[in-house]
Each structure stands twice: as structure tokens, then as C-alpha cells.
Design a protein around this motif. Structure first.
Motif, PDB file in Angstrom:
ATOM      1  N   LEU A 163      -3.132  -3.471  -8.195  1.00 60.30           N
ATOM      2  CA  LEU A 163      -3.168  -4.937  -6.976  1.00 60.30           C
ATOM      3  C   LEU A 163      -1.170  -4.239  -7.092  1.00 60.30           C
ATOM      4  O   LEU A 163      -0.417  -4.122  -7.647  1.00 60.30           O
ATOM      5  N   ILE A 164      -1.115  -3.535  -5.239  1.00 54.95           N
ATOM      6  CA  ILE A 164      -0.696  -3.215  -5.375  1.00 54.95           C
ATOM      7  C   ILE A 164       0.457  -3.780  -4.039  1.00 54.95           C
ATOM      8  O   ILE A 164      -0.033  -3.490  -3.313  1.00 54.95           O
ATOM      9  N   GLY A 165       1.906  -4.066  -4.622  1.00 54.97           N
ATOM     10  CA  GLY A 165       2.287  -4.583  -2.411  1.00 54.97           C
ATOM     11  C   GLY A 165       3.531  -3.677  -2.028  1.00 54.97           C
ATOM     12  O   GLY A 165       4.359  -3.378  -2.885  1.00 54.97           O
ATOM     13  N   LYS A 166       3.665  -3.073  -1.551  1.00 52.18           N
ATOM     14  CA  LYS A 166       5.002  -2.098  -0.073  1.00 52.18           C
ATOM     15  C   LYS A 166       5.182  -3.180   0.704  1.00 52.18           C
ATOM     16  O   LYS A 166       4.385  -4.198   1.887  1.00 52.18           O
ATOM     17  N   GLN A 167       5.570  -2.672   2.020  1.00 50.56           N
ATOM     18  CA  GLN A 167       6.054  -3.874   3.207  1.00 50.56           C
ATOM     19  C   GLN A 167       5.415  -2.927   3.649  1.00 50.56           C
ATOM     20  O   GLN A 167       5.612  -0.965   3.718  1.00 50.56           O
ATOM     21  N   GLN A 168       5.048  -3.238   5.208  1.00 47.54           N
ATOM     22  CA  GLN A 168       4.472  -2.015   6.529  1.00 47.54           C
ATOM     23  C   GLN A 168       3.568  -1.800   5.845  1.00 47.54           C
ATOM     24  O   GLN A 168       3.446  -0.337   6.553  1.00 47.54           O
ATOM     25  N   MET A 169       2.311  -1.739   5.482  1.00 49.07           N
ATOM     26  CA  MET A 169       1.207  -1.492   4.372  1.00 49.07           C
ATOM     27  C   MET A 169       0.546  -1.067   5.657  1.00 49.07           C
ATOM     28  O   MET A 169       0.007  -0.103   5.981  1.00 49.07           O
TER      29      MET A 169
END
Length: 364
Positions: free
Chosen positions: A221-227
Motif C-alpha cells: 500500500l502506497i500513499g502519494k499526493q494527486q494520484m
């Protein structure tokens, strides 16, 4: 501290521990090796040669109930403060409109569905899933995900789990590697019992109906801005996609940690390739540059990459007979280590090593 137990999994949020977003206790042994299956396409070959995974939005998963907003509900109206914290900035100077929206959305039959769907859309814009499997040899994975013409890559699990966070930037977050929680019945989680969405979010991202249990899926699970949110991929949705750039869903790893690549048994087929069997050990192949071979460039690019970067890690799928205790033959899948060399005239030379690995255990 908040906890939620479901189907042998325990989801724990310790608000005093800022180093990990959540703990999931599950009792499953992390596999030593982990595998990723790909169909043959320019996208999958690009991901392999550049060393990245496409980090999927829930809409892009192959089960519409997987990580779906329908996995969240509330048994009673949420407090207005939830709406104010989440949507207040949109209604700045228009508090009466927010109150009206809250009153309409929180009553039956909606019971906060508008809030839940907007929250899900916001969360999935900054979140993605990388699906892998702990099983190398399940017979359904090859046809389902590669049509027997794609490829499988193998990693040491610990190395991949270390490499992904090392490649993330400061504004990106590694949210963990977790097994899927396979269940006979999908129960939505009541968000009313939690002070924040940590546990509901991780529950929704890891629970799946047990029809899929054969996959033995482990998820990064990955978190990034504006995916981005690909609304147009959802049924009957008239909304345009919210996209910034597709690269925002790329998650990189160190290419050198690929342990093996195995091509599907039908990768080299007579429709797409010229095939010259020189002898029992040497086969020369050449992708056909014809209109019906849509993946000509992808085949060339993949084979070139095998020659330059993965020649010592290259295997090819096969089958063979084994004998059971009654001396009755049965079929198993195998893979054989092969060498590959680029020749003149667009040909590639494959050399069999006779190093054959059996992939399916003897039947009970």
C-alpha cells in the motif's frame, strides 16, 4: 488506541505510535519470495525495463467489491463535526449550506452516503495498491493474468519491501505490505465506532471475498499526493477522470533485485514469431513485424532487455509428466533456465540448459 477484529485479523491503531500508520496482526507467514504476473503489453514491458509498478486505484482492480466505498457504512448519523472537518473549507463563508447538506445526507435513507463516497474519493486520490502473490505455481495465475503469453517476475520479499521505501520521495509514504484477508462474506465496516478512518481504510484495502483465495495475494500500500481517480472506468459513470499525470501512480524499485523472469509457455508462438529449431538445445526466434502482431515492439524491447540485463535470470515455462505411486502419469508445470543472445537480422538465439524446475507438487 483503537482495535477491530475480523476473520482472524486484528487491525490496531496506536495514536501514540507515529512511526507506523497502523498494525495488522494476521498470523500469516510472510513468503520468502514474492511474484508479479504481467500480460504482454507496452505498459508491462515499460514497467519491467524501468523498474516500477503501476500502483492501482481501487476502480482499476478486477473485483468491483475490492476496496470499494460500499465496504464503509455507518449504523447511525455521524456527528456534524465529521462533515465540518472534512468539507468545511469548501463551505467557508457558507456554513448554512454545509449544515443543510449535513441534515439531508445524515438522515435516512442516505445515512451519510454522500459523506462516505466523497471521503472515499479523496482517500483513493492519495492511495494505491500493488498486487503481488506469494505463490509461484498456482495454475490459475498464468491464464488469468498473462494469457500464457506474458511473464512473471520473482523477488525476495524482504529485498522488495526494503527497496520500495528507499525509492519513495519525501512527500510519498510506504503504508506497508499486508496479506489479503479472505472472507466467506464481505461485511462493511461501521465507521461510526472509530475516531478516524485509519482502521476502516486499511480494512477496506485488505479484505476480499474468499473466491480469490487461490491468489495468495500480498499487497503493498502506497500513499502519494494527486494520484488521480479514474472515474470513467466505473460502470455508468459520466464523470471525467481526475488525472494529474499517470506517472504519479508509478512506484519504483531497484531493478537489480529482480531474481528471475519467466516467460509464458505461449510467448514464442508461430503467429507472432519466426521460429527456427536449430537442434534440440538451440532455437532461433524473431518477432514478426506484421499488422496482426500488435506487440512487435514490446516483444523486441523485452527480448533486448533479457539479453542485456536478465540473461542469467531467464526461465521459460514448460510441462512434463510425473508418475504417481501407481506409476500413472500426470502433468505438472515446470520452468527451464535458458540463455538468450541477440543475433543479426532481428533474431534471438535461445539455448536450453536442461536445468528444469518442477513447479507443482505431486497430487495427494
Amino acid at each position: 488506541m483503537e482495535e477491530y477484529k475480523y476473520n482472524g485479523f486484528k487491525y490496531i491503531k496506536d495514536y501514540q505510535n507515529t512511526e507506523v500508520p497502523i498494525i495488522i496482526e494476521h498470523g500469516k507467514k510472510k513468503p520468502e519470495n514474492i511474484f508479479k504476473f504481467y500480460g504482454l503489453s507496452r505498459f508491462s514491458v515499460d514497467a519491467l525495463t524501468k523498474g516500477y509498478f503501476y500502483t492501482s486505484h481501487p476502480i482499476e482492480l478486477n473485483d468491483i467489491l475490492d476496496s470499494s466505498p460500499f465496504l464503509f457504512y455507518t449504523s447511525k448519523p455521524l456527528d456534524f463535526e465529521y462533515y465540518n472537518k472534512f468539507l468545511g473549507f469548501l463551505y467557508e463563508g457558507k456554513e448554512e449550506e454545509l449544515i443543510k447538506y449535513y441534515e439531508e445526507d445524515s438522515r435516512e435513507p442516505n445515512l451519510c452516503k454522500g459523506y462516505i463516497f466523497q471521503l472515499w474519493e479523496t482517500m483513493t486520490n492519495i492511495f494505491g495498491i500493488i498486487s503481488t502473490t506469494g505463490k509461484e505455481n498456482n495454475p490459475l495465475m498464468w491464464p488469468h493474468y498473462t494469457q500464457e503469453k506474458g511473464f512473471q517476475i520473482k523477488f525476495k520479499t524482504d529485498e522488495l519491501e526494503k527497496s520500495i521505501p528507499e525509492k519513495l520521495t519525501a512527500d510519498e509514504e510506504f503504508l506497508g505490505l499486508y496479506p489479503v484477508n479472505y472472507t466467506s462474506t464481505l461485511h462493511p465496516i461501521d465507521i461510526n465506532q472509530f475516531g478516524a478512518m485509519f482502521i476502516p481504510f486499511y480494512y477496506g484495502a485488505t479484505v476480499k471475498i474468499d473466491t480469490w483465495e487461490y491468489e495468495d495475494e500480498w499487497r503493498f500500500l502506497i500513499g502519494k499526493q494527486q494520484m488521480g481517480v479514474p472515474y470513467s472506468k466505473s460502470g455508468f459513470s459520466p464523470r471525467e477522470d481526475y488525472l494529474v499525470k499517470k506517472e504519479n501512480r508509478y512506484t519504483y524499485y531497484d531493478k537489480s533485485i529482480v531474481k528471475e523472469i519467466t516467460l509464458g509457455m505461449n510467448f514464442f508462438n508461430g503467429r507472432d514469431f519466426e521460429i527456427d529449431r536449430v537442434n534440440d538445445k538451440i532455437i532461433n526466434v524473431k518477432p514478426k513485424e506484421i499488422e496482426s502482431n500488435w506487440e512487435f515492439k514490446s516483444q523486441q524491447k523485452l527480448l533486448d532487455y533479457l539479453c542485456t540485463d536478465l540473461n542469467d535470470k531467464f526461465y521459460y515455462s514448460g510441462v512434463k509428466y510425473e508418475l504417481d505411486e501407481q506409476e500413472k502419469p500426470y502433468l505438472i508445470r515446470t520452468k527451464e533456465k535458458m540463455l538468450i543472445e541477440k543475433l543479426d537480422g532481428g533474431f534471438y538465439q535461445l539455448t536450453r540448459t536442461e536445468n528444469i524446475i518442477k513447479l507443482i507438487e505431486k497430487p495427494a
